[in-house]
Design an enzyme around this catalytic site. Structure first.
Site: not given
Ligand code: AGP
Length: 607
Positions: A2, A27, A76, A102-103, A483, A487, A490, A506, A602
């Protein structure tokens, strides 16, 4: 999660708030809204979906132009589905107060019960509507908004950043935070309150960071910070943000993500500036007085967690320090954490606001273990809470998918390993070569990026129909495989799993058939013969393979993607951009929203 913005000053507030929301949309983007007072009446406009819908719904002409104080929100969803009625701002019973939040207020149901019993009605499913009515309820008793705001916040459990306006005092913003970011921007005759600096960076670089347990009252010409506990005022000096608006714009790229991938050579340069001295030794003044720890506990989430897993290899190999790496949401609730007093807890976070990572940090501090934060955002909660902070200096990362931040985290983890190695007297020829190679990475990557991009484009077109992908690696390439898979899923919503290549037999290999491709990281290193055998096992089950490899290898697969061989584990700095570009191109080719993938935000400020 948010985005919040508030403005009070001498300019028309609505265009500023809408512009601010655009910079905060990363956000959260399932609904948005603005609130302001016009002709002694509270007006709230809210729309479902992206910000564009709100822009179409909000009038910024006529009498709306006379509004010089407003709040805005981009959401969000936590409580309640993304619908107009759940969007912010929320107003109280008699429409005298409006709030953006936000929260999560964890005890909102209990408070809601009490307010229902007192005759209040609710029109949304949110915890936020409960909070604004609680403030209203408490204010009705004492006719003191500041007192009611303080009492309501003291009652609210959980995390929040809130900004409130009051119909009887239309030029004033009231704000508070608890474990969620909120920043005051100070201009000449104007004040901004926002979740993140880019929301007002076009107007001022002068900021004041609000702390937990404080209330901020902002007016055009001045602001006051009060401590909730005793009502006393707090003096806090402002700071100047060092980066400008250009850094928070796309700069001619199609997406922020592509821009941020292409910024990585610059990030490598910036991160290393002042970190290697004339003798080729790593310099980390932040840690000069810190003895190498007996053990390091790395804690992080998502991409930062993958950077931590990669860093584990280096810290163990170069500095000979045992390292554990844990997901913050698991670590914070684990039954026993049995650290030694000479251990170090290393928390990694791009935003410095991830709720689980902050909770993990708090737990480590309770155990009285030294904490080190690796963080990209100056003034963030993590930067303020950790005993020591090393900034990763990647610059603002706007795309929800993290790219350049991971590169900067890996670089700093590498310097950390070399730094502790030197302190332990472990520097040898290989380590000197590593330190030297670090300095040449930026130029090398810069030269490779255009080719990498072209190759990613052609492969994405060939593999865009796949519904699932494996990503395989061994050793320090295993975290990169994780990773790569993160990527891809997501951004393009294609199911992808990262595996240690040796684990395939396995169980997971049962999934392989001609429609289930695998992306293999097959570098010409000591584990190459092993990974080549794993590839043959997949090919024997008709699995198609993309192999990211070096020109010297003999791996025979559907698609070889060659990158120059450099010393391990620095090879990672060429592997990672390939994985990022492949996911980017897949998502773009499939028409997905690259910078704002569905269901994500984000900064994950809720647990
Ligand atoms: C990855 O592309 C995401 N944005 C997500 O996994 C992110 O790395 C994670 O939420 C951690 O965020 P931070 O590094 O701001 O703590």
């Amino acid at each position: 999660m948010c985005g919040i913005i508030g403005y009070t000053g001498h300019r028309p507030a609505l265009p500023i708030v809408l512009e601010g929301l655009e910079h905060l949309e990363y956000r959260g983007y399932d609904s948005a809204g603005v609130g302001y007072v016009l002709n002694k009446e509270l007006t709230v406009v809210r729309t479902k979906g992206k910000l564009k819908n709100l822009r179409d719904a909000v009038s910024t002409t006529g009498s709306a132009l006379t509004v010089t104080c407003a709040i805005g929100h981009t959401r969000w969803a936590t409580h309640g589905i993304p619908e107009e009625r759940n969007a912010h701002p929320h107003v109280c019973a008699d429409k005298s107060l409006a709030i953006v939040h936000n929260g999560i207020i964890e005890n909102y149901l209990e408070i809601k019960e009490e307010l229902l019993a007192a005759g209040y009605s609710f029109y949304s499913d949110t915890d936020t509507e409960v909070l604004v009515n609680l403030i209203h309820f408490l204010r009705a008793k004492e006719n003191d908004l500041l007192g009611a705001f303080s009492k309501a916040l003291a009652r609210a459990n959980g995390t929040y950043a809130v900004c409130l306006i009051d119909v009887s005092n239309p030029g004033t913003l009231y704000a508070a935070r608890k474990s969620a970011p909120l920043i005051l921007g100070r201009g000449v005759g104007e004040s901004f309150i926002a979740s993140d600096v880019p929301a007002f960076l076009a107007y001022t670089r002068e900021v004041v960071f609000l702390e937990d347990g404080e209330i901020l009252v902002a007016e055009p010409e001045k602001h006051t910070i009060y401590r909730i506990a005793d009502g006393c005022t707090v003096k806090r000096s402002s700071q100047l943000i060092q980066w400008g608006m250009q850094a928070a714009q796309k700069g001619g790229y199609r997406h922020f993500m592509l821009k941020e991938i292409f910024e990585q050579p610059r990030v490598l340069k910036d991160c290393l500036t002042g970190r290697i001295n004339a003798q080729g030794n790593i310099v980390l003044p932040e840690l000069e007085n810190v003895a190498p720890p007996n053990r390091i506990h790395i804690i992080a989430c998502g991409t930062s967690y993958h950077a931590g897993l990669w860093g584990q290899h280096l810290l163990e190999d170069l500095a000979q320090i045992p390292v554990s790496v844990e997901i913050a949401s698991e670590f914070r609730y684990k039954e026993r954490f049995l650290p030694d007093k000479n251990d170090l807890v290393l928390v990694i976070s791009q935003s410095g606001e991830t709720a689980d990572t902050l909770a993990a940090l708090e737990r480590a501090k309770k155990e009285k273990i030294a904490t080190l934060g690796l963080c990209n955002v100056v003034g963030s909660s993590l930067a303020r809470e950790a005993d020591t902070v090393i900034y990763t200096q990647a610059g603002p990362e706007i795309s929800v998918a993290s790219t350049k931040a991971m590169t900067s985290q890996m670089l700093m983890l590498c310097t950390l390993a070399l730094f502790f190695a030197r302190k332990k007297g472990l520097i040898d020829k290989r380590q000197r070569t590593l330190a030297k190679t670090l300095s040449s990475l930026a130029v090398l990557l810069e030269a490779q990026l255009p080719n990498m991009h072209r190759r990613a484009q052609s492969l994405a077109r060939k593999y865009a129909e796949a519904r699932s992908f494996f990503y395989l690696g061994r050793g320090h390439c295993f975290p990169l495989a994780l990773e790569g898979a993160l990527k891809l899923k997501e951004l393009s919503y294609i199911h992808a799993e990262g595996y240690a290549a040796g684990e395939m037999k396995h169980g997971p290999i049962a999934l392989i058939d001609s429609a289930f491709p695998t992306f293999v990281l097959a570098m010409n290193d000591s584990l190459y013969p092993k990974i080549r055998s794993n590839v043959v096992e997949i090919q024997s089950r008709e699995g198609h393979i993309i192999a990211l490899t070096n020109p010297e290898t003999d791996i025979d697969v559907d698609d070889r993607w060659e990158i120059p061989r450099i010393i391990d584990p620095l090879q990672a700095f060429l592997i990672l951009p390939c994985l990022q570009l492949f996911s980017y191109e897949m998502a773009d080719f499939l028409g997905k929203d690259v910078d704002q993938p569905r269901n994500l935000a984000k900064s994950v400020t809720v647990e």
